[in-house]
Design an enzyme around this catalytic site. Structure first.
Site, PDB file in Angstrom:
ATOM      1  CD  GLU A 287      35.250  47.825  38.279  1.00  0.00           C
ATOM      2  OE1 GLU A 287      34.200  47.176  38.268  1.00  0.00           O
ATOM      3  OE2 GLU A 287      35.964  47.919  39.285  1.00  0.00           O
TER       4      GLU A 287
ATOM      5  CG  ASP B 267      38.813  46.118  41.276  1.00  0.00           C
ATOM      6  OD1 ASP B 267      38.144  47.097  40.897  1.00  0.00           O
ATOM      7  OD2 ASP B 267      38.512  45.440  42.276  1.00  0.00           O
TER       8      ASP B 267
ATOM      9  CG  ASP C  45      40.077  44.090  46.040  1.00  0.00           C
ATOM     10  OD1 ASP C  45      40.017  43.347  47.038  1.00  0.00           O
ATOM     11  OD2 ASP C  45      39.491  45.161  45.951  1.00  0.00           O
TER      12      ASP C  45
END
Lengths: 159, 159
Positions: free
Chosen positions: A68, A7, A141
Site C-alpha cells: 500500500e 499492509d 490488516d
C-alpha cells in the site's frame, strides 16, 4: 504467479500470500500479521518486521510484492511510524530481488469493488468472495494485505 | 570510540565518522553524503541508501550510530520520505549489530552550542571548532551528521 500483499505498519503489518493461475483462479495460500511491541526501541521493532517478513518470503517464495502507498492525509506521527516500517519492508524486498508494486488505497478499492469509496466491510466481503473463503480473514490488516495482492493480480495483463 | 552520525533523508543522507579519545579529543575521520535520484523508484533509492551506508560501516567500523529523530512538524510528504529512508538506515544498523542512539535537533543544538535555538551557521561553526577543521564541512547534511556524532560523544559518560 505467487503474490505477497503487504499492509505496512509499525505496530501491525498485515501480509497475505495469494496464488493466481488466471484472473479468475485466485487462491489464498496463507495470511497473517507481524506485531511489534509499542514500548520496544525502534531498532528492535524494525528488526522484528524484517525477520518475520524474511521468514514469509523464504517460506512462500513470492514472485511479486504489492504494497500500500503511504496515505499522506494522516497525522505526521502516524506517517513517520508507517514510513519507517515501510522503509524496512521495501529494503527487505529489495534484498530478495523481488519486484515491488505500489497501489494507493483508492485503486485497491476500485480493483475489488468497482468504486473508490467502498467501506472496510465491503472490501473485506470482496476479499472473502474473490478467494472463496468461508470467513472474512482476520485481523483487518491481513484482509487489507490480501486485497493488495488481489489488486495486483487484477491489474496484471494475462495472456 | 568511533561514532557514525547520520542525518537521514531520501534524496540526501549526510554521514560523518568521528573518533573520540575523550570528550576533548575528537577527530573527524571522514564525512560525506549519500545521494539518490528523485526520479528513480523507491525500491532502488532505498537500496542505494543501504548499499552506501553498508560501505561506510565496512570501512570505518563504527561502534555506535547516532541518528536524528524525525521532526514531526514538517509536511507529511517530507516525513514519509525521511521516514522510509530512516527505516532502511535503522534496519541496516540493526543488521550490523551496532548500537543506535536517537537525538532530537534541539538536544543536538544544546550539546554543541549551549542553547536550543542556535541557527545553522552557529552549528556549522561549532562543528568546525570541535573537530579542529580548516573549513566548515560541506554539504550541510554532512555537517549535521558530524554534529549528531559530536552530540553523542558529549552525552556519553567518560571515566
Amino acid at each position: 504467479m505467487i503474490v505477497l500483499g503487504i499492509d505496512p505498519g509499525l505496530s501491525l503489518t498485515g501480509w497475505g500470500v495469494v496464488e493466481a493461475l488466471s484472473k479468475d483462479k485466485i487462491n489464498a495460500i496463507q495470511y497473517g500479521c507481524i506485531k511489534t511491541t509499542h514500548s520496544a526501541p525502534l531498532i528492535e521493532r524494525l528488526h522484528v518486521v524484517h525477520d518475520e517478513l524474511q521468514s514469509v518470503i523464504n517460506r512462500y517464495k513470492p514472485e511479486v510484492v504489492a504494497i500500500e502507498e503511504i496515505f499522506f492525509l494522516k497525522a505526521s506521527k502516524t506517517v513517520a511510524s508507517v514510513g519507517q516500517s515501510r522503509g524496512a519492508i521495501v529494503l527487505t524486498v529489495s534484498m530478495n530481488k523481488i519486484s515491488l508494486f505500489e497501489y494507493n488505497p483508492r485503486c485497491v478499492k476500485i480493483a475489488l469493488t468497482g468504486y473508490g469509496s467502498a467501506d472496510k466491510h465491503q472490501m473485506q466481503h470482496m476479499v472473502k468472495t474473490f478467494l472463496k473463503l468461508k470467513e472474512i480473514p482476520k485481523p483487518d490488516d491481513a484482509a487489507d494485505a490480501l486485497a493488495m495482492a488481489i489488486c495486483h493480480i487484477n491489474s496484471t495483463k494475462w495472456r
